[in-house]
Scaffold this motif. Structure first.
Motif, PDB file in Angstrom:
ATOM      1  N   ASP A  90       7.403  14.319   6.582  1.00  0.00           N
ATOM      2  CA  ASP A  90       8.220  14.663   7.753  1.00  0.00           C
ATOM      3  C   ASP A  90       9.705  14.426   7.515  1.00  0.00           C
ATOM      4  OD1 ASP A  90       5.968  15.228   9.535  1.00  0.00           O
ATOM      5  OD2 ASP A  90       5.593  13.068   9.441  1.00  0.00           O
ATOM      6  N   LEU A  91      10.044  13.472   6.628  1.00  0.00           N
ATOM      7  CA  LEU A  91      11.434  13.059   6.485  1.00  0.00           C
ATOM      8  C   LEU A  91      11.672  12.517   5.083  1.00  0.00           C
ATOM      9  CD1 LEU A  91      13.869  12.874   8.491  1.00  0.00           C
ATOM     10  CD2 LEU A  91      13.221  10.489   8.893  1.00  0.00           C
ATOM     11  N   VAL A  92      12.803  12.906   4.486  1.00  0.00           N
ATOM     12  CA  VAL A  92      13.248  12.334   3.222  1.00  0.00           C
ATOM     13  C   VAL A  92      14.344  11.319   3.525  1.00  0.00           C
ATOM     14  CG1 VAL A  92      14.367  12.785   1.001  1.00  0.00           C
ATOM     15  CG2 VAL A  92      12.703  14.418   1.907  1.00  0.00           C
ATOM     16  N   LEU A  93      14.143  10.094   3.092  1.00  0.00           N
ATOM     17  CA  LEU A  93      15.132   9.031   3.263  1.00  0.00           C
ATOM     18  C   LEU A  93      15.829   8.822   1.924  1.00  0.00           C
ATOM     19  CD1 LEU A  93      12.972   6.479   5.305  1.00  0.00           C
ATOM     20  CD2 LEU A  93      14.453   8.296   6.185  1.00  0.00           C
ATOM     21  N   GLY A 172       5.860   6.770  13.479  1.00  0.00           N
ATOM     22  CA  GLY A 172       4.911   7.864  13.639  1.00  0.00           C
ATOM     23  C   GLY A 172       5.052   8.975  12.619  1.00  0.00           C
ATOM     24  N   LYS A 173       5.946   8.806  11.651  1.00  0.00           N
ATOM     25  CA  LYS A 173       6.193   9.866  10.674  1.00  0.00           C
ATOM     26  C   LYS A 173       5.746   9.444   9.277  1.00  0.00           C
ATOM     27  CE  LYS A 173      10.238  11.571  13.203  1.00  0.00           C
ATOM     28  NZ  LYS A 173      11.706  11.750  13.185  1.00  0.00           N
ATOM     29  N   THR A 174       5.600  10.443   8.426  1.00  0.00           N
ATOM     30  CA  THR A 174       5.392  10.199   6.998  1.00  0.00           C
ATOM     31  C   THR A 174       6.710  10.471   6.295  1.00  0.00           C
ATOM     32  OG1 THR A 174       3.053  10.823   7.076  1.00  0.00           O
ATOM     33  CG2 THR A 174       4.135  10.898   4.925  1.00  0.00           C
ATOM     34  N   CYS A 175       7.261   9.450   5.653  1.00  0.00           N
ATOM     35  CA  CYS A 175       8.591   9.549   5.053  1.00  0.00           C
ATOM     36  C   CYS A 175       8.520   9.234   3.568  1.00  0.00           C
ATOM     37  CB  CYS A 175       9.569   8.581   5.719  1.00  0.00           C
ATOM     38  SG  CYS A 175       9.623   8.709   7.520  1.00  0.00           S
ATOM     39  N   THR A 213      11.147  -1.166 -10.918  1.00  0.00           N
ATOM     40  CA  THR A 213      10.079  -2.039 -10.433  1.00  0.00           C
ATOM     41  C   THR A 213       8.930  -1.211  -9.859  1.00  0.00           C
ATOM     42  OG1 THR A 213      11.225  -2.247  -8.313  1.00  0.00           O
ATOM     43  CG2 THR A 213      11.611  -3.959  -9.950  1.00  0.00           C
ATOM     44  N   THR A 214       9.193   0.008  -9.418  1.00  0.00           N
ATOM     45  CA  THR A 214       8.155   0.924  -8.951  1.00  0.00           C
ATOM     46  C   THR A 214       7.985   1.996 -10.016  1.00  0.00           C
ATOM     47  OG1 THR A 214       8.795   0.555  -6.644  1.00  0.00           O
ATOM     48  CG2 THR A 214       7.461   2.488  -7.096  1.00  0.00           C
ATOM     49  N   THR A 215       6.785   2.109 -10.582  1.00  0.00           N
ATOM     50  CA  THR A 215       6.576   3.034 -11.694  1.00  0.00           C
ATOM     51  C   THR A 215       5.857   4.310 -11.293  1.00  0.00           C
ATOM     52  OG1 THR A 215       4.540   1.867 -12.265  1.00  0.00           O
ATOM     53  CG2 THR A 215       6.564   1.163 -13.385  1.00  0.00           C
ATOM     54  N   LEU A 216       5.300   4.350 -10.095  1.00  0.00           N
ATOM     55  CA  LEU A 216       4.695   5.579  -9.593  1.00  0.00           C
ATOM     56  C   LEU A 216       4.764   5.549  -8.076  1.00  0.00           C
ATOM     57  CD1 LEU A 216       1.577   4.659  -8.549  1.00  0.00           C
ATOM     58  CD2 LEU A 216       1.246   4.544 -11.008  1.00  0.00           C
ATOM     59  N   SER A 217       4.657   6.734  -7.467  1.00  0.00           N
ATOM     60  CA  SER A 217       4.775   6.823  -6.012  1.00  0.00           C
ATOM     61  C   SER A 217       3.596   6.128  -5.333  1.00  0.00           C
ATOM     62  CB  SER A 217       4.835   8.287  -5.578  1.00  0.00           C
ATOM     63  OG  SER A 217       6.003   8.912  -6.068  1.00  0.00           O
ATOM     64  N   MET A 218       3.898   5.373  -4.266  1.00  0.00           N
ATOM     65  CA  MET A 218       2.868   4.645  -3.529  1.00  0.00           C
ATOM     66  C   MET A 218       3.144   4.755  -2.034  1.00  0.00           C
ATOM     67  SD  MET A 218       2.695   1.154  -5.827  1.00  0.00           S
ATOM     68  CE  MET A 218       1.449   0.449  -4.765  1.00  0.00           C
ATOM     69  N   MET A 219       2.086   4.911  -1.260  1.00  0.00           N
ATOM     70  CA  MET A 219       2.219   4.991   0.194  1.00  0.00           C
ATOM     71  C   MET A 219       1.895   3.648   0.832  1.00  0.00           C
ATOM     72  SD  MET A 219       0.134   7.342   2.954  1.00  0.00           S
ATOM     73  CE  MET A 219       1.007   8.870   2.605  1.00  0.00           C
ATOM     74  N   PHE A 220       2.739   3.254   1.795  1.00  0.00           N
ATOM     75  CA  PHE A 220       2.498   2.051   2.581  1.00  0.00           C
ATOM     76  C   PHE A 220       2.402   2.437   4.048  1.00  0.00           C
ATOM     77  CE2 PHE A 220       4.795   0.852  -1.225  1.00  0.00           C
ATOM     78  CZ  PHE A 220       4.048  -0.201  -1.712  1.00  0.00           C
ATOM     79  N   GLU A 221       1.372   1.941   4.722  1.00  0.00           N
ATOM     80  CA  GLU A 221       1.218   2.191   6.154  1.00  0.00           C
ATOM     81  C   GLU A 221       1.784   0.991   6.904  1.00  0.00           C
ATOM     82  OE1 GLU A 221      -2.219   4.196   7.637  1.00  0.00           O
ATOM     83  OE2 GLU A 221      -3.004   4.490   5.611  1.00  0.00           O
ATOM     84  N   SER A 229       1.006   4.242  12.814  1.00  0.00           N
ATOM     85  CA  SER A 229       0.866   5.540  12.156  1.00  0.00           C
ATOM     86  C   SER A 229       2.095   5.900  11.313  1.00  0.00           C
ATOM     87  CB  SER A 229       0.650   6.642  13.207  1.00  0.00           C
ATOM     88  OG  SER A 229       1.723   6.662  14.138  1.00  0.00           O
ATOM     89  N   THR A 230       2.923   4.908  10.998  1.00  0.00           N
ATOM     90  CA  THR A 230       4.112   5.157  10.188  1.00  0.00           C
ATOM     91  C   THR A 230       3.771   4.966   8.716  1.00  0.00           C
ATOM     92  OG1 THR A 230       5.542   4.392  11.973  1.00  0.00           O
ATOM     93  CG2 THR A 230       6.498   4.482   9.758  1.00  0.00           C
TER      94      THR A 230
END
Length: 312
Positions: A90-93, A172-175, A213-221, A229-230
């Motif tokens: 929904d959004l690019v930060l 409420g969005k996926t960013c 420190t982050t080597t691959l994309s990861m989703m956090f709820e 639901s964020t």
């Protein structure tokens, strides 16, 4: 048994899929997942997939992926293909800093360009405002992004300044959270959701830049105030970002203050915008309608895309 799930972490070979409260380690069934043949990596956090789960002793297999409503990607030079960073967003930060590491407007321009290519709204997050800085161009450039219509959010993950506004923006969005190494993406997630305790990088003092420190994309709820639901997708820090999904001549269509002038040069869409008489982009830059740094970004991006095509 086949179940539907959400990809929360993905590499080339192993995916973590969440279905309800369960996290399932999966592999792709077969060598290539249908619909993902032209990507450097087949799946990204945010993808919705169908999983075949036979027994606890056998690896779960991803059978298919639902059609994406959008995806955020970059061009991967090593694989000469699109690299997925996030799906169904929904959004690019776009996270940046005035210092530590230094402000990189040309990198930011590429992130904003990619968001436009993907037709995803973008917000510029200026982190580390608790630190003093002496970049006299930072404030002027941030005002320029405001002038051309981007929302700017100034925060400090350390002091908490601006975090309530950020929560209100993303609830409420996926960013997807993106930016160079060291800008504080993991720190922002930790500040938004205390208790996650994500590893935070430290700057290389010699070069004043971050480590990966982050080597691959990861989703956090994330959850707060009764909302759960964020979703935030943290991406690896990237030092060089080549836009994906367009040719050099199409860049003008995806930079918002350039787009109204597309095709109006004396040489039309074939204009290189470098030396030609009657170039409306050069005229607009000379008149201050287009910032000279944005013009320089525009030319460099086109050169990168032309070089990419020559390498293919």
């Amino acid at each position: 048994m086949n179940i539907k799930g959400l990809v929360i972490r993905a590499s080339h070979n192993i995916m973590i899929v969440r279905s309800g409260d369960e996290e399932i380690e999966c592999r792709i069934k077969g060598k290539v997942l249908k619909g993902c043949e032209n990507f450097y990596n087949p799946l990204a956090p945010g993808d919705l997939v169908m999983v075949e789960q036979k027994s606890a002793n056998e690896s779960a297999l991803i059978l298919s992926v639902e059609k994406r409503r959008n995806f955020f990607s970059r061009y991967n030079q090593k694989g000469a293909a699109s690299q997925l960073l996030a799906a169904n967003v929904d959004l690019v930060l776009c996270v940046t800093t005035p210092d530590s590491p230094p402000f990189r407007p040309r990198f930011l321009d590429r992130i904003l360009l990619q968001a436009d290519i993907a037709e995803i709204d973008a917000v510029v997050i200026c982190n580390k405002l608790d630190l003093e800085y002496d970049d006299i161009d930072f404030d002027e450039r941030i005002e320029e992004y405001k002038r051309i219509g981007y929302k700017i959010l100034q925060i400090s993950a350390k002091t908490g300044e601006g975090l309530d506004e950020l929560r209100g923006l993303i609830t409420g969005k996926t960013c997807v959270l993106t930016g160079q190494s060291g800008v504080g993406k993991s720190s922002i997630i930790n500040a938004l959701q205390p208790g996650l305790d994500l590893r935070e990088g430290v700057l290389n003092e010699k070069y004043n830049r971050g480590s990966h420190t982050t080597t691959l994309s990861m989703m956090f709820e994330l959850s707060w105030d009764g909302h759960n639901s964020t979703k935030l997708i943290d991406t690896p820090g990237i030092r060089r970002f080549i836009p994906d999904g367009i040719d050099a001549q199409e860049v003008i269509l995806h930079m918002r203050e350039f787009a109204p002038l597309a095709g109006k040069c004396s040489f039309g869409m074939s204009c290189s915008h470098k030396t030609e008489p009657g170039c409306k982009i050069m005229e607009a830059t000379a008149a201050g309608v287009i910032h000279e740094d944005r013009y320089e970004s525009f030319l460099r991006i086109m050169d990168d895309l032309l070089g990419k095509n020559n390498d293919d």
